[in-house]
Design a protein around this motif. Structure first.
Motif, mmCIF file in Angstrom:
data_model
loop_
_atom_site.group_PDB
_atom_site.id
_atom_site.type_symbol
_atom_site.label_atom_id
_atom_site.label_comp_id
_atom_site.label_asym_id
_atom_site.label_seq_id
_atom_site.Cartn_x
_atom_site.Cartn_y
_atom_site.Cartn_z
ATOM 1 N N VAL A 246 58.456 73.725 18.641
ATOM 2 C CA VAL A 246 57.428 74.754 18.453
ATOM 3 C C VAL A 246 57.226 75.019 16.969
ATOM 4 N N TRP A 247 58.320 75.094 16.217
ATOM 5 C CA TRP A 247 58.206 75.337 14.782
ATOM 6 C C TRP A 247 57.606 74.135 14.066
ATOM 7 N N ILE A 248 57.863 72.943 14.553
ATOM 8 C CA ILE A 248 57.256 71.751 13.957
ATOM 9 C C ILE A 248 55.738 71.798 14.114
ATOM 10 N N LEU A 249 55.274 72.147 15.314
ATOM 11 C CA LEU A 249 53.829 72.280 15.531
ATOM 12 C C LEU A 249 53.249 73.391 14.664
ATOM 13 N N THR A 250 53.982 74.495 14.538
ATOM 14 C CA THR A 250 53.528 75.592 13.692
ATOM 15 C C THR A 250 53.395 75.152 12.238
ATOM 16 N N LEU B 123 54.121 60.734 5.171
ATOM 17 C CA LEU B 123 54.865 59.876 6.097
ATOM 18 C C LEU B 123 56.369 60.048 5.927
ATOM 19 N N MET B 124 56.818 60.185 4.687
ATOM 20 C CA MET B 124 58.249 60.437 4.453
ATOM 21 C C MET B 124 58.654 61.788 5.045
ATOM 22 N N PHE B 125 57.784 62.773 4.887
ATOM 23 C CA PHE B 125 58.055 64.088 5.454
ATOM 24 C C PHE B 125 58.155 64.011 6.980
ATOM 25 N N LEU B 126 57.228 63.295 7.606
ATOM 26 C CA LEU B 126 57.258 63.150 9.064
ATOM 27 C C LEU B 126 58.540 62.455 9.518
ATOM 28 N N VAL C 78 61.347 64.953 9.360
ATOM 29 C CA VAL C 78 61.213 65.956 10.423
ATOM 30 C C VAL C 78 61.661 65.380 11.763
ATOM 31 N N ILE C 79 61.191 64.186 12.085
ATOM 32 C CA ILE C 79 61.552 63.570 13.367
ATOM 33 C C ILE C 79 63.048 63.273 13.426
ATOM 34 N N PHE C 80 63.597 62.778 12.320
ATOM 35 C CA PHE C 80 65.031 62.476 12.274
ATOM 36 C C PHE C 80 65.856 63.748 12.457
#
Length: 228
Positions: free
Chosen positions: A54-58, A17-20, A23-25
């Motif tokens: 795209v890289w986030i999904l990857t 969750l911290m990673f997400l 990433v979103i920020f």
């Protein structure tokens, strides 16, 4: 991930969750930094935020694949993957095109990759394998020689051959791991001092002393060393 038990129950969800959140920020910051009135939305592939998505999904796909692989594979192949990384890092300056003075980007068709980014994860894997041995314990400086070598080799290649100081300095974060493992805190203070001296010399290196020739930055650094 070990194959015993349910994979979902073994995931460290607070870390995920911290990673997400990070990433979103970061993704929103990229969108805000490159925003202009001609952009349609954040998912538009013609702007940086859309490409980053795209890289986030990857990354999610790769993360899922890594969880499926048995953890014993990483233990067996850790040093082999590390060796392959060193070869790739050495070959990168020969294959890369210079980008703002850096020789760290390899172009593969429409995709550009920076092997130095993979070095952070793979180096951590090699260090974890060495320090994770049953008989290993941090009792003296001799126990840190091999971990320092494992970190120093890719750091030297990235910093000296690829001219990518920023990515190389990220590897110094391993000092916090060593400190947690039992390394003396004086090492952290020495590293902080080295950083402070570096900044002082760079910032005031061209300023001359008022009473004659000499550099203000070098003079202040020498005085700090003598005081300590």
């Amino acid at each position: 991930m070990s194959r015993s038990g349910n994979i979902v129950t073994h995931i460290d969800w607070p870390t995920i969750l911290m990673f997400l959140g990070l990433v979103i920020f970061g993704w929103l910051n990229i969108y805000a930094a490159g925003y202009n009135y001609d952009q349609t939305n954040i998912f538009d592939f013609s702007n940086r935020a859309g490409k980053q998505f795209v890289w986030i999904l990857t990354a999610f796909v790769m993360g899922g694949a890594l969880l499926i692989i048995d953890e014993k594979i990483y233990d067996v192949l850790a040093y082999l993957i590390y060796g392959a990384l060193i070869v790739v890092l050495l070959a990168t300056p020969l294959l890369a095109h210079e980008v703002k003075g850096s020789l760290s980007w390899i172009t593969l068709g429409p995709v550009s990759l920076q092997p130095a980014e993979f070095a952070k994860v793979i180096t951590a894997l090699a260090v974890a394998k060495y320090m994770g041995r049953y008989e290993y314990s941090l009792r003296s400086w001799h126990d840190l020689v091999i971990p320092f070598v494992l970190i120093g080799i890719p750091m030297f290649i990235i910093m000296i051959l690829q001219h990518e100081t920023g990515s190389a300095l990220v590897l110094t974060a391993f000092l916090l791991v060593f400190y947690r493992k039992g390394m003396s805190g004086y090492v952290l203070w020495l590293c902080a001092l080295a950083v402070a001296l570096f900044i002082i010399v760079i910032r005031f290196g061209q300023n001359t002393l008022p009473l004659g020739t000499g550099s203000v930055g070098i003079f202040v650094s020498l005085m700090m060393i003598l005081v300590i």
